[in-house]
Design a protein around this motif. Structure first.
Motif, PDB file in Angstrom:
ATOM      1  N   SER A 150      36.555  34.217  47.252  1.00 57.41           N
ATOM      2  CA  SER A 150      37.074  32.867  47.056  1.00 57.41           C
ATOM      3  C   SER A 150      38.217  32.883  46.052  1.00 57.41           C
ATOM      4  CB  SER A 150      35.962  31.936  46.555  1.00 57.41           C
ATOM      5  OG  SER A 150      36.485  30.726  46.064  1.00 57.41           O
ATOM      6  N   THR A 151      39.415  32.654  46.538  1.00 59.14           N
ATOM      7  CA  THR A 151      40.556  32.601  45.624  1.00 59.14           C
ATOM      8  C   THR A 151      40.423  31.427  44.655  1.00 59.14           C
ATOM      9  OG1 THR A 151      42.961  32.763  45.483  1.00 59.14           O
ATOM     10  CG2 THR A 151      42.087  31.273  47.156  1.00 59.14           C
ATOM     11  N   LEU A 152      39.768  30.348  45.092  1.00 59.59           N
ATOM     12  CA  LEU A 152      39.532  29.226  44.181  1.00 59.59           C
ATOM     13  C   LEU A 152      38.643  29.663  43.028  1.00 59.59           C
ATOM     14  CD1 LEU A 152      39.725  26.256  43.354  1.00 59.59           C
ATOM     15  CD2 LEU A 152      37.762  25.818  44.858  1.00 59.59           C
ATOM     16  N   ARG A 153      37.552  30.368  43.314  1.00 56.56           N
ATOM     17  CA  ARG A 153      36.657  30.839  42.250  1.00 56.56           C
ATOM     18  C   ARG A 153      37.380  31.834  41.343  1.00 56.56           C
ATOM     19  NH1 ARG A 153      31.156  29.577  42.592  1.00 56.56           N
ATOM     20  NH2 ARG A 153      30.647  31.356  41.289  1.00 56.56           N
ATOM     21  N   LEU A 154      38.196  32.717  41.924  1.00 55.66           N
ATOM     22  CA  LEU A 154      38.958  33.670  41.117  1.00 55.66           C
ATOM     23  C   LEU A 154      39.875  32.922  40.149  1.00 55.66           C
ATOM     24  CD1 LEU A 154      39.947  36.530  40.414  1.00 55.66           C
ATOM     25  CD2 LEU A 154      41.562  36.324  42.311  1.00 55.66           C
ATOM     26  N   THR A 155      40.585  31.952  40.653  1.00 51.30           N
ATOM     27  CA  THR A 155      41.497  31.166  39.825  1.00 51.30           C
ATOM     28  C   THR A 155      40.748  30.413  38.733  1.00 51.30           C
ATOM     29  OG1 THR A 155      43.205  30.960  41.505  1.00 51.30           O
ATOM     30  CG2 THR A 155      43.067  29.185  39.888  1.00 51.30           C
ATOM     31  N   LEU A 156      39.694  29.708  39.097  1.00 53.55           N
ATOM     32  CA  LEU A 156      38.944  28.929  38.103  1.00 53.55           C
ATOM     33  C   LEU A 156      38.360  29.828  37.021  1.00 53.55           C
ATOM     34  CD1 LEU A 156      37.087  26.390  40.423  1.00 53.55           C
ATOM     35  CD2 LEU A 156      39.005  25.903  38.872  1.00 53.55           C
ATOM     36  N   GLY A 157      37.769  30.945  37.429  1.00 50.93           N
ATOM     37  CA  GLY A 157      37.185  31.863  36.454  1.00 50.93           C
ATOM     38  C   GLY A 157      38.214  32.416  35.488  1.00 50.93           C
TER      39      GLY A 157
ATOM     40  N   LEU B 213      41.055  30.958  34.640  1.00 47.99           N
ATOM     41  CA  LEU B 213      41.461  29.849  33.763  1.00 47.99           C
ATOM     42  C   LEU B 213      40.402  29.541  32.712  1.00 47.99           C
ATOM     43  CD1 LEU B 213      43.081  27.487  36.401  1.00 47.99           C
ATOM     44  CD2 LEU B 213      44.259  28.653  34.525  1.00 47.99           C
ATOM     45  N   LEU B 214      39.143  29.722  33.059  1.00 44.96           N
ATOM     46  CA  LEU B 214      38.049  29.451  32.131  1.00 44.96           C
ATOM     47  C   LEU B 214      37.795  30.615  31.171  1.00 44.96           C
ATOM     48  CD1 LEU B 214      35.651  27.693  34.650  1.00 44.96           C
ATOM     49  CD2 LEU B 214      36.862  26.604  32.725  1.00 44.96           C
ATOM     50  N   GLY B 215      38.519  31.715  31.356  1.00 46.47           N
ATOM     51  CA  GLY B 215      38.393  32.855  30.448  1.00 46.47           C
ATOM     52  C   GLY B 215      37.224  33.773  30.738  1.00 46.47           C
ATOM     53  N   LEU B 216      36.699  33.729  31.964  1.00 46.77           N
ATOM     54  CA  LEU B 216      35.607  34.641  32.325  1.00 46.77           C
ATOM     55  C   LEU B 216      36.171  36.043  32.553  1.00 46.77           C
ATOM     56  CD1 LEU B 216      33.700  32.326  34.817  1.00 46.77           C
ATOM     57  CD2 LEU B 216      33.184  32.742  32.397  1.00 46.77           C
ATOM     58  N   GLU B 217      35.345  37.049  32.270  1.00 49.94           N
ATOM     59  CA  GLU B 217      35.802  38.435  32.398  1.00 49.94           C
ATOM     60  C   GLU B 217      35.634  38.927  33.835  1.00 49.94           C
ATOM     61  OE1 GLU B 217      35.369  42.175  29.611  1.00 49.94           O
ATOM     62  OE2 GLU B 217      33.524  41.879  30.773  1.00 49.94           O
ATOM     63  N   LEU B 218      36.741  39.263  34.468  1.00 46.95           N
ATOM     64  CA  LEU B 218      36.745  39.827  35.805  1.00 46.95           C
ATOM     65  C   LEU B 218      36.384  41.304  35.692  1.00 46.95           C
ATOM     66  CD1 LEU B 218      37.443  38.909  38.723  1.00 46.95           C
ATOM     67  CD2 LEU B 218      39.748  39.801  38.323  1.00 46.95           C
ATOM     68  N   ARG B 219      35.530  41.780  36.600  1.00 49.44           N
ATOM     69  CA  ARG B 219      35.087  43.185  36.563  1.00 49.44           C
ATOM     70  C   ARG B 219      35.072  43.785  37.959  1.00 49.44           C
ATOM     71  NH1 ARG B 219      32.131  44.869  31.993  1.00 49.44           N
ATOM     72  NH2 ARG B 219      32.362  46.896  33.006  1.00 49.44           N
ATOM     73  N   ARG B 220      35.207  45.107  38.009  1.00 48.77           N
ATOM     74  CA  ARG B 220      35.004  45.841  39.262  1.00 48.77           C
ATOM     75  C   ARG B 220      33.503  45.982  39.478  1.00 48.77           C
ATOM     76  NH1 ARG B 220      37.128  51.309  39.004  1.00 48.77           N
ATOM     77  NH2 ARG B 220      36.611  51.191  36.818  1.00 48.77           N
ATOM     78  N   VAL B 221      33.074  45.838  40.719  1.00 51.46           N
ATOM     79  CA  VAL B 221      31.656  45.982  41.049  1.00 51.46           C
ATOM     80  C   VAL B 221      31.511  46.861  42.290  1.00 51.46           C
ATOM     81  CG1 VAL B 221      30.985  43.768  40.015  1.00 51.46           C
ATOM     82  CG2 VAL B 221      31.611  43.860  42.435  1.00 51.46           C
ATOM     83  N   GLY B 222      30.282  47.287  42.565  1.00 50.89           N
ATOM     84  CA  GLY B 222      30.010  48.098  43.752  1.00 50.89           C
ATOM     85  C   GLY B 222      30.740  49.420  43.695  1.00 50.89           C
TER      86      GLY B 222
ATOM     87  N   GLY C 268      28.856  35.892  34.833  1.00 52.31           N
ATOM     88  CA  GLY C 268      30.080  35.114  34.921  1.00 52.31           C
ATOM     89  C   GLY C 268      30.114  34.211  36.147  1.00 52.31           C
ATOM     90  N   GLU C 269      29.673  34.732  37.288  1.00 51.03           N
ATOM     91  CA  GLU C 269      29.643  33.914  38.510  1.00 51.03           C
ATOM     92  C   GLU C 269      28.655  32.759  38.337  1.00 51.03           C
ATOM     93  OE1 GLU C 269      31.718  34.017  40.970  1.00 51.03           O
ATOM     94  OE2 GLU C 269      32.572  36.027  40.856  1.00 51.03           O
ATOM     95  N   ALA C 270      27.528  33.016  37.661  1.00 52.39           N
ATOM     96  CA  ALA C 270      26.554  31.943  37.415  1.00 52.39           C
ATOM     97  C   ALA C 270      27.156  30.871  36.510  1.00 52.39           C
ATOM     98  CB  ALA C 270      25.283  32.514  36.797  1.00 52.39           C
ATOM     99  N   ALA C 271      27.900  31.284  35.491  1.00 52.79           N
ATOM    100  CA  ALA C 271      28.555  30.321  34.600  1.00 52.79           C
ATOM    101  C   ALA C 271      29.601  29.510  35.366  1.00 52.79           C
ATOM    102  CB  ALA C 271      29.204  31.044  33.422  1.00 52.79           C
ATOM    103  N   LEU C 272      30.337  30.164  36.250  1.00 49.91           N
ATOM    104  CA  LEU C 272      31.340  29.471  37.052  1.00 49.91           C
ATOM    105  C   LEU C 272      30.678  28.491  38.015  1.00 49.91           C
ATOM    106  CD1 LEU C 272      34.184  28.924  37.990  1.00 49.91           C
ATOM    107  CD2 LEU C 272      34.078  31.036  39.342  1.00 49.91           C
ATOM    108  N   THR C 273      29.595  28.901  38.641  1.00 62.23           N
ATOM    109  CA  THR C 273      28.864  28.003  39.544  1.00 62.23           C
ATOM    110  C   THR C 273      28.389  26.771  38.789  1.00 62.23           C
ATOM    111  OG1 THR C 273      28.209  29.791  41.026  1.00 62.23           O
ATOM    112  CG2 THR C 273      26.824  27.814  41.052  1.00 62.23           C
ATOM    113  N   GLU C 274      27.884  26.962  37.581  1.00 59.34           N
ATOM    114  CA  GLU C 274      27.426  25.830  36.771  1.00 59.34           C
ATOM    115  C   GLU C 274      28.599  24.927  36.398  1.00 59.34           C
ATOM    116  OE1 GLU C 274      25.148  23.107  34.974  1.00 59.34           O
ATOM    117  OE2 GLU C 274      24.439  24.758  36.211  1.00 59.34           O
ATOM    118  N   TRP C 275      29.738  25.509  36.027  1.00 56.60           N
ATOM    119  CA  TRP C 275      30.907  24.706  35.701  1.00 56.60           C
ATOM    120  C   TRP C 275      31.337  23.882  36.918  1.00 56.60           C
ATOM    121  CZ3 TRP C 275      35.882  23.784  37.198  1.00 56.60           C
ATOM    122  CH2 TRP C 275      36.684  23.090  36.293  1.00 56.60           C
ATOM    123  N   MET C 276      31.341  24.514  38.077  1.00 57.32           N
ATOM    124  CA  MET C 276      31.717  23.805  39.301  1.00 57.32           C
ATOM    125  C   MET C 276      30.701  22.716  39.629  1.00 57.32           C
ATOM    126  SD  MET C 276      33.358  26.753  41.732  1.00 57.32           S
ATOM    127  CE  MET C 276      33.936  25.577  42.970  1.00 57.32           C
TER     128      MET C 276
END
Length: 181
Positions: A83-90, A92-101, A112-120
């Motif tokens: 989700s490019t929307l979630r990427l953008t919002l996260g 902007l909100l200062g969440l730390e993007l990480r490599r996974v898998g 971080g995704e849980a915090a973003l879901t709660e913010w949304m």
């Protein structure tokens, strides 16, 4: 016409309503718009339309399985990789993007995704318009409306350079960190 319907809709829907069993979002193609009761950044206004999307992206020779309901629900519960929307919002909100898998996917990890879901859940509201070929109206919407969170086809927006740089920096930092477990 579509721009005013998205910018000043009769109704905005919450995450709770969209995620409910009796989801009001139709399983058809269309255009959707995201409004926010609080701005994800002090540089942006609150209480108005900031992003539009379409589903499906474009019809090919084979029918798409994507539609408004799937796409809107994914934005509310998915992750930054899909989700490019979630990427953008996260970002902007200062969440730390990480490599996974395997290290090629970038998300805000579980916390971080849980915090973003709660913010949304608290601040994101959505509306939509059914349209059989939403890709035919997307460019016009991006020209007509001030949509600071859209990047594709939106270089003319005053926030485009800032958002592009912010997302690039988050990706750069994520690639320097070890893969999150």
């Amino acid at each position: 016409m579509y721009g005013s319907l998205l910018a000043a809709p009769d109704r905005l829907w919450t995450r709770g309503e969209v995620m409910a069993r009796d989801c009001p979002v139709p399983a058809v193609p269309g255009v959707y718009g995201w409004h926010f009761t609080a701005a994800p950044s002090g540089e942006l206004p609150a209480g108005r339309l900031l992003y539009v999307g379409i589903s499906p992206r474009r019809m090919s020779e084979r029918p798409s399985s994507q539609h408004l309901r799937k796409r809107i629900r994914y934005h509310y519960r998915g992750n930054a990789y899909g989700s490019t929307l979630r990427l953008t919002l996260g970002c902007l909100l200062g969440l730390e993007l990480r490599r996974v898998g395997s290290g090629t996917r970038l998300t805000f990890t579980h916390k971080g995704e849980a915090a973003l879901t709660e913010w949304m859940h608290e601040h994101a509201r959505v509306c939509w318009i059914e349209h059989p070929e939403p890709w035919t109206v997307e460019s016009a919407l991006l020209q007509e409306l001030d949509l600071p969170l859209n990047l594709d086809q939106n270089r003319h927006n005053a926030f485009h350079a800032r958002l592009t740089a912010l997302r690039a920096e988050a990706r750069r930092r994520a690639r320097e960190l070890p893969i999150a477990t």
